[in-house]
Design a protein around this motif. Structure first.
Motif, PDB file in Angstrom:
ATOM      1  N   ASP A   1      15.878 -86.394 -28.783  1.00 14.74           N
ATOM      2  CA  ASP A   1      15.674 -87.766 -29.234  1.00 14.74           C
ATOM      3  C   ASP A   1      14.521 -87.889 -30.238  1.00 14.74           C
ATOM      4  OD1 ASP A   1      16.561 -90.446 -29.111  1.00 14.74           O
ATOM      5  OD2 ASP A   1      14.910 -90.976 -27.769  1.00 14.74           O
ATOM      6  N   GLY A   2      14.439 -86.935 -31.180  1.00 19.46           N
ATOM      7  CA  GLY A   2      13.412 -86.999 -32.206  1.00 19.46           C
ATOM      8  C   GLY A   2      12.064 -86.449 -31.789  1.00 19.46           C
ATOM      9  N   VAL A   3      11.987 -85.888 -30.588  1.00 17.29           N
ATOM     10  CA  VAL A   3      10.721 -85.379 -30.060  1.00 17.29           C
ATOM     11  C   VAL A   3      10.812 -83.866 -29.862  1.00 17.29           C
ATOM     12  CG1 VAL A   3       9.087 -85.455 -28.124  1.00 17.29           C
ATOM     13  CG2 VAL A   3      10.205 -87.560 -28.914  1.00 17.29           C
ATOM     14  N   LEU A   4       9.796 -83.144 -30.324  1.00 18.75           N
ATOM     15  CA  LEU A   4       9.697 -81.707 -30.121  1.00 18.75           C
ATOM     16  C   LEU A   4       8.525 -81.430 -29.194  1.00 18.75           C
ATOM     17  CD1 LEU A   4      10.737 -78.831 -31.019  1.00 18.75           C
ATOM     18  CD2 LEU A   4       8.861 -78.870 -32.698  1.00 18.75           C
ATOM     19  N   ILE A   5       8.782 -80.689 -28.119  1.00 15.17           N
ATOM     20  CA  ILE A   5       7.720 -80.303 -27.193  1.00 15.17           C
ATOM     21  C   ILE A   5       7.357 -78.851 -27.455  1.00 15.17           C
ATOM     22  CG2 ILE A   5       7.034 -79.955 -24.788  1.00 15.17           C
ATOM     23  CD1 ILE A   5       9.743 -82.459 -25.547  1.00 15.17           C
ATOM     24  N   ASP A   6       6.147 -78.637 -27.967  1.00 19.17           N
ATOM     25  CA  ASP A   6       5.595 -77.338 -28.357  1.00 19.17           C
ATOM     26  C   ASP A   6       6.313 -76.764 -29.578  1.00 19.17           C
ATOM     27  OD1 ASP A   6       3.509 -77.354 -26.532  1.00 19.17           O
ATOM     28  OD2 ASP A   6       4.691 -76.402 -24.965  1.00 19.17           O
ATOM     29  N   THR A   7       5.719 -75.721 -30.179  1.00 15.16           N
ATOM     30  CA  THR A   7       6.189 -75.279 -31.497  1.00 15.16           C
ATOM     31  C   THR A   7       6.447 -73.780 -31.612  1.00 15.16           C
ATOM     32  OG1 THR A   7       3.953 -74.958 -32.401  1.00 15.16           O
ATOM     33  CG2 THR A   7       4.900 -77.187 -32.553  1.00 15.16           C
ATOM     34  N   ALA A   8       6.394 -73.046 -30.490  1.00 14.32           N
ATOM     35  CA  ALA A   8       6.721 -71.618 -30.438  1.00 14.32           C
ATOM     36  C   ALA A   8       5.712 -70.754 -31.200  1.00 14.32           C
ATOM     37  CB  ALA A   8       8.146 -71.359 -30.915  1.00 14.32           C
TER      38      ALA A   8
END
Length: 276
Positions: free
Chosen positions: A35-42
């Motif tokens: 829903d347009g949200v990214l949790i953490d970035t790897a």
């Protein structure tokens, strides 16, 4: 070529990245999009793959669970591409802006770190997207700055590194006492899917986290019993049959080991005693 995987559960997409070292796997890292949200970035050493796999997503917000390099490694690049609003705890934000040192093994597993000079919003009580509401919950233990994100209406817990599994090794900054308290706090909430950064549990996530709590409390109790008999961490390890691998100690630059688990319990006991 790295190992790349993905999965979907109830609209949550998990993107998994693992670097192969001499053809052998290292650590699988998962970031989540919904829903347009990214949790953490790897991790940064797989940046081109992370950016490519997320290129078609409309990322409006980036939420960081904690500062570690496998969670913040591509913040700068992804924010530049998507112009997303970034949210993190105060301590996480300070680490990401200032930078921090990492050991040689972390360079191999995850790559270098990139400081981020852009705006980072402090975590409010709730973060809303079009269809979801994420509640940040402070959960120190794995790191002093750790947060998880709960979507209670859907029973989702984005747990960062709170879970991982039944850990056998720890780093000096980790605290078993804080882990136990954080897990107890989270178990007061209702959720089923546990979106872990390394070992996701799509069904029965709450039971999995309870199992980890039981394991940690059992370990804590065994260490404390011997500690209060007057023994130090070396004798405690010997009595419990806990041995550190010399090869792993060398590989992890002495930063990771079972000795840090035992020392963590002792520190928690000393802290508790000092508080009274």
């Amino acid at each position: 070529m790295p190992l790349l995987k993905s999965f979907e559960h109830q609209g949550v997409e998990g993107f998994q990245f693992m670097r192969l070292f001499w053809g052998r796997p290292t650590v699988m890292v998962t970031c989540y999009y919904v829903d347009g949200v990214l949790i953490d970035t790897a991790q940064h050493n797989l940046a081109k793959y992370v950016i490519a796999r997320l290129s078609q997503k409309k990322i409006e917000k980036i939420l960081l669970t904690h500062y570690h390099e496998d969670h913040t490694g591509n913040l700068k690049a992804l924010q530049a591409v998507h112009q997303a609003q970034v949210y993190a705890g105060w301590e996480t934000a300070k680490k990401v802006k200032k930078g921090f040192s990492i050991k040689p093994y972390a360079h191999i597993f995850f790559g270098n770190i990139e400081t981020y000079a852009g705006q980072i919003e402090h975590l409010p009580d709730q973060i809303e997207s079009k269809n979801c509401v994420f509640t940040p919950i402070f959960t120190p233990g794995h790191s002093p700055d750790h947060y998880v994100f709960l979507e209670k209406n859907r029973g989702w817990l984005f747990s960062g590194d709170l879970y991982i599994g039944h850990i056998k090794l720890m780093r000096p900054e980790e605290s078993i006492g804080d882990m136990i308290n954080s897990i107890k706090k989270i178990l007061d909430y209702d959720f089923d899917a546990l979106f872990c950064a390394h070992r996701p549990v799509i069904k029965g996530g709450k039971q999995a986290l309870q199992s980890k709590l039981n394991y940690l409390e059992d370990f804590y109790g065994k260490v404390v019993t011997i500690y209060h008999q007057g023994f130090d961490h070396i004798e405690i390890q010997r009595k419990l049959g806990l041995k550190d691998s010399l090869w792993l100690k060398w590989w992890f630059s002495s930063e990771v080991g079972v000795d840090h688990m035992v020392k963590s319990v002792i520190k928690s006991e000393q802290k508790t005693k000092a508080a009274y």
